[in-house]
Design a protein around this motif. Sequence first.
Motif, PDB file in Angstrom:
ATOM      1  N   ASN A   1       0.816  -1.212   0.000  1.00  0.00           N
ATOM      2  CA  ASN A   1       0.000   0.000   0.000  1.00  0.00           C
ATOM      3  C   ASN A   1       0.855   1.270   0.000  1.00  0.00           C
ATOM      4  O   ASN A   1       0.355   2.346   0.302  1.00  0.00           O
ATOM      5  CB  ASN A   1      -0.916   0.020   1.231  1.00  0.00           C
ATOM      6  CG  ASN A   1      -2.084  -0.940   1.066  1.00  0.00           C
ATOM      7  OD1 ASN A   1      -1.992  -1.915   0.354  1.00  0.00           O
ATOM      8  ND2 ASN A   1      -3.172  -0.667   1.734  1.00  0.00           N
ATOM      9  N   SER A   2       2.122   1.143  -0.321  1.00  0.00           N
ATOM     10  CA  SER A   2       3.016   2.298  -0.376  1.00  0.00           C
ATOM     11  C   SER A   2       3.545   2.451  -1.801  1.00  0.00           C
ATOM     12  O   SER A   2       3.893   1.458  -2.445  1.00  0.00           O
ATOM     13  CB  SER A   2       4.184   2.138   0.600  1.00  0.00           C
ATOM     14  OG  SER A   2       3.716   2.021   1.935  1.00  0.00           O
TER      15      SER A   2
ATOM     16  N   GLU B   1      -7.125   1.212   1.647  1.00  0.00           N
ATOM     17  CA  GLU B   1      -7.742   0.396   0.598  1.00  0.00           C
ATOM     18  C   GLU B   1      -9.002   1.066   0.053  1.00  0.00           C
ATOM     19  O   GLU B   1      -9.384   0.853  -1.092  1.00  0.00           O
ATOM     20  CB  GLU B   1      -8.090  -0.991   1.154  1.00  0.00           C
ATOM     21  CG  GLU B   1      -6.884  -1.860   1.477  1.00  0.00           C
ATOM     22  CD  GLU B   1      -6.189  -2.379   0.226  1.00  0.00           C
ATOM     23  OE1 GLU B   1      -6.764  -2.230  -0.867  1.00  0.00           O
ATOM     24  OE2 GLU B   1      -5.077  -2.907   0.343  1.00  0.00           O
ATOM     25  N   SER B   2      -9.656   1.869   0.903  1.00  0.00           N
ATOM     26  CA  SER B   2     -10.898   2.516   0.478  1.00  0.00           C
ATOM     27  C   SER B   2     -10.648   3.694  -0.464  1.00  0.00           C
ATOM     28  O   SER B   2     -11.582   4.187  -1.096  1.00  0.00           O
ATOM     29  CB  SER B   2     -11.685   2.998   1.696  1.00  0.00           C
ATOM     30  OG  SER B   2     -10.908   3.895   2.487  1.00  0.00           O
TER      31      SER B   2
ATOM     32  N   ALA C   1     -10.512   2.722  -9.488  1.00  0.00           N
ATOM     33  CA  ALA C   1      -9.457   1.764  -9.149  1.00  0.00           C
ATOM     34  C   ALA C   1      -9.003   2.011  -7.723  1.00  0.00           C
ATOM     35  O   ALA C   1      -9.283   3.055  -7.129  1.00  0.00           O
ATOM     36  CB  ALA C   1      -8.285   1.892 -10.121  1.00  0.00           C
ATOM     37  N   HIS C   2      -8.299   1.003  -7.171  1.00  0.00           N
ATOM     38  CA  HIS C   2      -7.799   1.073  -5.805  1.00  0.00           C
ATOM     39  C   HIS C   2      -6.275   0.981  -5.820  1.00  0.00           C
ATOM     40  O   HIS C   2      -5.651   0.782  -6.867  1.00  0.00           O
ATOM     41  CB  HIS C   2      -8.403  -0.039  -4.951  1.00  0.00           C
ATOM     42  CG  HIS C   2      -9.902   0.041  -4.843  1.00  0.00           C
ATOM     43  ND1 HIS C   2     -10.537   0.746  -3.845  1.00  0.00           N
ATOM     44  CD2 HIS C   2     -10.880  -0.488  -5.608  1.00  0.00           C
ATOM     45  CE1 HIS C   2     -11.846   0.641  -3.999  1.00  0.00           C
ATOM     46  NE2 HIS C   2     -12.088  -0.097  -5.068  1.00  0.00           N
TER      47      HIS C   2
END
Length: 269
Positions: free
Chosen positions: A58-59, A77-78, A88-89
Motif C-alpha cells: 500500500n506504499s 484500501e478505500s 481503481a484502488h
Amino acid sequence: MISTTRTIVRGLLGGGALCMAFSLPSAAQVQTSKTVSHGQPTREVSVERGEIVYVNGNSIIVKLDDGSLREFDDVAESSTFMLDGKPAHISNAKVGMKLEKQKVKTTRPKVVTTVETVTGKVWHVSPPKSVILTLENGENQQFTVPEGQKFTINGTETDVFSLKKGMMVSAQRITEVPETVVEHEVKVSGTAPPPPPTPAPGVPILIVMAPPASPVETAEAATEEPAKKLPTTASDLPLIGLVGVLFCGLSLTAMTIRIIASRFASSQS
C-alpha cells in the motif's frame, strides 16, 4: 473573516414615522428571521503530474514532472482514483503508471441577514442613552440608544429627547454578516503503462536454447573403471627384418638344391 453590521430601527407614533436604533437585549421578546444571499463562487485549480516508480503493498513512490520524488505510505484500501476512466484502488497501482492529482478550491461568498423586531410602549426615557419599553407580554425591557441617533416624528427629524411615555414604538435591528465558505476537492486520475512493443514483421526473434541435461549415471556405471589402453610399442622395422630373413632362407635353400643336383649328375656319369 470580516463581518459588518448594519442596524436599522423603524417605529410608528400615531400617523407619523419614528426611526430608532436599539441594542436589543437577548432576554427581550424578539422576533428573529434570517435570510442568506449567495455571491458568485470562485474556483482555484492546481494540478500535479507524475509517474509511479515504486510499488510495495500500500506504499508507492511517485516521480513528479519536476524530478522530485514523493512517497505515499499506507494508502487506505478505500481510497479510489480513476484509472482510464474506471474506479481503481491502490492494489491496481503499477510501476510506469501515469498519475494526475487535481486540487480544486471553491470559495462561495454569502451574506447572512438577521432581522430582529421588538414592539412596545414607551414606559420611561433616560435621554440620551436608554429607553424602557413595555412589551406585548407586559414585561418591561431597557434598550440602549446609539449616540447621535435621530428620529423622525410627523416628518420632523428629532432626537431621543422627544420620546414621551405612552408612545407606541416598534424597533427593528437588521444585521448583515458576510461569510465565506471554502470547499476543497481532490481528484486523482491515472493511465496504465503502455504494453511492450510488438516486433515488426521480418525481424528475427531471439530464441535461447537451454543446454541438454547431463545424463544421470547409474551406480554401476559410476563404479566401472575405464578400459585400459595397450602401450604403443610396434613399429615397421621388425617387419622389414623378418622379410629379409625369409629371402635369405629362400636363397640358401635354392643354392643347396643346385649343389645336390650337381653332385647327383656327376655320380651318374
